[in-house]
Motif scaffolding. Structure first.
Motif: not given
Ligand code: KG4
Ligand code: ZN
Length: 341
Positions: A126-129, A276-279
């Protein structure tokens, strides 16, 4: 009519019978789930033989339901993606055998998907991670950290050396005679006392990016004994009627878990600059308190946090179909001798 590739995903690794349809152009068209949780709850945990029997009973019906929900026929499906490992062997066998039979009879291609890869990419549905990201996967069977560089390109950078985080919730809940699964019940109790850290349980001494939750579970058990709440000889919880005490234990456990996750994520970001990000994924990522804690942590670190909707956090076939879709694009099909080992 659908012009793109349609993937039928099947998930039967534990106690959820899931079937999903994923379209590259339109995303998830169906994500149907038959949860066996209530039936296993009666026994206080997952009974492997019961799980296999229920998968056998439901897999065909769930497949029909998913096709109906998506508004497609079996003939329109291009590829069948099925969880082939890891999981309960008997439970996996049902999904894989069903997928193989369907692929053989209907002339479809088949792809074996690693269940953990499903979780790792579940926030990407659902997200552009943005890549690279660090993924904290926490469920009843797994507690791991991954460095994810691209679709299908990920490396394990930390794991539990004993129990999983969800397992710790489930086991502590069981000790206090609370229903299975423990996580949601613990969250509800902790919420009633505003997530205060009453008993300050040990945060564990694990170095590096690995986790250990068995020590936490044991130290809570001994703390209960010390407070006159548990009798080791008879294995009996003695404060069944003391709601406030149960709230205190639940709240202290949850705060402790939040601290452990934050500490490990901070180290992961330090060891892997450029992330760049945490999931945050897996059944435990349904927890709203832990989501808030990690959101505050991510804000402080000026990094984005992503987590899937609860339906995609717990075991589901949507994540398997999603992985099946990019593996098909990468031409990583399996053979008819696809095995669960
Ligand atoms: O991903 P999942 O459905 O199945 C496994 O692959 O294990 O995760 C189930 C785990 C259980 O241990 C359950 O107690 C935990 O996720 N869980 C939660 C919450 N909802 C489910 N833990 C904490 N808070 C929740 N709200
Ligand atoms: Zn899982």
């Amino acid at each position: 009519m659908y012009q793109d590739n349609l993937i039928l995903g099947i998930e039967t690794s534990c106690d959820e019978t899931g079937v999903a349809i994923y379209s590259k152009k339109q995303g998830l068209l169906a994500n149907e789930l038959y949860s066996q949780v209530d039936l296993h709850a009666w026994h206080g945990g997952v009974i492997p033989e019961l799980a296999s029997r229920l998968h056998m009973e439901k897999i065909g019906i769930m497949t029909q339901k998913a096709l109906q929900k998506a508004g497609v026929s079996l003939s329109q499906i291009d590829t069948i993606a099925v969880t082939s490992k890891p999981g309960l062997p008997g439970a996996l066998m049902i999904g894989v055998s069903f997928a193989k039979a369907l692929a053989f009879a209907e002339h479809k291609k088949i792809i074996g998907v690693n269940h953990l890869e499903g979780h790792v990419f579940s926030a990407c549905i659902e997200h552009n991670v943005p890549f690279p990201f660090v993924c904290l996967t926490v469920s009843g069977g797994h507690s791991s950290l991954y460095l994810v560089k691209g679709f299908g390109d990920f490396a394990l950078i930390g794991h539990t050396i004993d129990d999983a985080a969800g397992e710790a919730f489930d086991k502590i809940a069981k000790v206090m005679n609370l229903p299975y699964p423990g996580g949601p019940v613990i969250e509800k109790l902790a919420e009633q006392v505003n997530f205060e850290d009453f008993f300050q349980y040990t945060r564990g001494s694990m170095q590096g990016l690995n986790f250990s939750f068995s020590g936490l579970k044991t130290s809570i058990l001994y703390d209960l004994v010390k407070r006159g709440a548990y009798d080791l000889a008879s294995k009996k919880f003695l404060k069944d009627d003391d709601l406030f005490f149960k709230q205190q234990v639940a709240s202290s456990l949850l705060v402790c878990m939040g601290d452990i996750f934050e500490k490990k994520l901070a180290l992961a970001l330090q060891m892997h600059p450029g992330v760049q990000a945490i999931s945050f994924v897996g059944g435990v990522a349904c927890n709203k308190y832990l989501r808030r804690r990690l959101q505050a942590f991510a804000d402080k670190k000026n990094i984005q946090l992503f987590y899937p909707t609860p339906k995609l956090c717990t075991d589901n076939a949507g994540m398997i179909a999603f992985v099946g879709n990019y593996l098909a694009e990468q031409n990583k099909y399996s053979d008819v001798d696809l095995s669960i080992f």
